[in-house]
Write a protein that holds these residues in place. Structure first.
Motif, PDB file in Angstrom:
ATOM      1  N   SER A  19       0.825  -1.205   0.000  1.00 19.36           N
ATOM      2  CA  SER A  19       0.000   0.000   0.000  1.00 19.36           C
ATOM      3  C   SER A  19       0.863   1.259   0.000  1.00 19.36           C
ATOM      4  O   SER A  19       0.499   2.265  -0.597  1.00 19.36           O
ATOM      5  N   VAL A  20       2.003   1.221   0.648  1.00 21.03           N
ATOM      6  CA  VAL A  20       2.922   2.360   0.621  1.00 21.03           C
ATOM      7  C   VAL A  20       3.399   2.606  -0.807  1.00 21.03           C
ATOM      8  O   VAL A  20       3.487   3.756  -1.254  1.00 21.03           O
ATOM      9  N   GLY A  21       3.656   1.542  -1.550  1.00 21.15           N
ATOM     10  CA  GLY A  21       4.056   1.694  -2.952  1.00 21.15           C
ATOM     11  C   GLY A  21       2.977   2.362  -3.776  1.00 21.15           C
ATOM     12  O   GLY A  21       3.250   3.214  -4.622  1.00 21.15           O
ATOM     13  N   VAL A  22       1.730   2.014  -3.533  1.00 23.75           N
ATOM     14  CA  VAL A  22       0.613   2.632  -4.257  1.00 23.75           C
ATOM     15  C   VAL A  22       0.463   4.087  -3.853  1.00 23.75           C
ATOM     16  O   VAL A  22       0.243   4.961  -4.700  1.00 23.75           O
ATOM     17  N   ILE A  23       0.591   4.376  -2.581  1.00 27.35           N
ATOM     18  CA  ILE A  23       0.440   5.744  -2.092  1.00 27.35           C
ATOM     19  C   ILE A  23       1.475   6.667  -2.723  1.00 27.35           C
ATOM     20  O   ILE A  23       1.181   7.800  -3.092  1.00 27.35           O
ATOM     21  N   PHE A  24       2.698   6.194  -2.879  1.00 32.72           N
ATOM     22  CA  PHE A  24       3.755   7.025  -3.441  1.00 32.72           C
ATOM     23  C   PHE A  24       3.769   7.036  -4.962  1.00 32.72           C
ATOM     24  O   PHE A  24       4.679   7.560  -5.577  1.00 32.72           O
ATOM     25  N   ILE A  29       1.322  -2.378 -12.129  1.00 31.66           N
ATOM     26  CA  ILE A  29       1.890  -3.596 -12.683  1.00 31.66           C
ATOM     27  C   ILE A  29       1.282  -3.809 -14.058  1.00 31.66           C
ATOM     28  O   ILE A  29       0.070  -3.704 -14.236  1.00 31.66           O
ATOM     29  N   LYS A  30       2.117  -4.097 -15.039  1.00 26.47           N
ATOM     30  CA  LYS A  30       1.645  -4.236 -16.410  1.00 26.47           C
ATOM     31  C   LYS A  30       1.799  -5.677 -16.876  1.00 26.47           C
ATOM     32  O   LYS A  30       2.705  -6.372 -16.463  1.00 26.47           O
ATOM     33  N   GLY A  31       0.928  -6.074 -17.771  1.00 26.49           N
ATOM     34  CA  GLY A  31       0.999  -7.401 -18.368  1.00 26.49           C
ATOM     35  C   GLY A  31       1.989  -7.415 -19.522  1.00 26.49           C
ATOM     36  O   GLY A  31       2.669  -6.440 -19.809  1.00 26.49           O
ATOM     37  N   THR A  32       2.024  -8.521 -20.210  1.00 28.28           N
ATOM     38  CA  THR A  32       2.922  -8.644 -21.347  1.00 28.28           C
ATOM     39  C   THR A  32       2.368  -7.895 -22.542  1.00 28.28           C
ATOM     40  O   THR A  32       1.175  -7.675 -22.670  1.00 28.28           O
ATOM     41  N   CYS A  33       3.230  -7.527 -23.430  1.00 25.38           N
ATOM     42  CA  CYS A  33       2.836  -6.823 -24.637  1.00 25.38           C
ATOM     43  C   CYS A  33       2.409  -7.851 -25.677  1.00 25.38           C
ATOM     44  O   CYS A  33       3.182  -8.735 -26.030  1.00 25.38           O
TER      45      CYS A  33
END
Length: 59
Positions: A19-24, A29-33
């Motif tokens: 949650s700290v990562g989201v707050i900052f 996170i991305k999927g594959t291309c």
């Protein structure tokens, strides 16, 4: 009971750190291309593999 409390504390700590990562404002996170079976790429910035496939005319 002690093992349960230790496990609960560790899981709680991991959730707190995420949650700290989201707050900052870190990027999501991305999927594959390209997705499954090399379907159309909807990425804004294409990876080297996708660029190579498009150059060869396979995508």
């Amino acid at each position: 009971m002690t093992l349960f409390l230790i496990t609960f504390a560790i899981i709680g700590f991991v959730i707190l750190m995420m949650s700290v990562g989201v707050i900052f404002g870190r990027p999501a996170i991305k999927g594959t291309c390209g997705g499954i079976n090399g379907s159309d790429c909807i990425c804004t910035q294409k990876c080297e593999k996708r660029l190579k496939l498009e150059a060869e005319g396979k995508a």
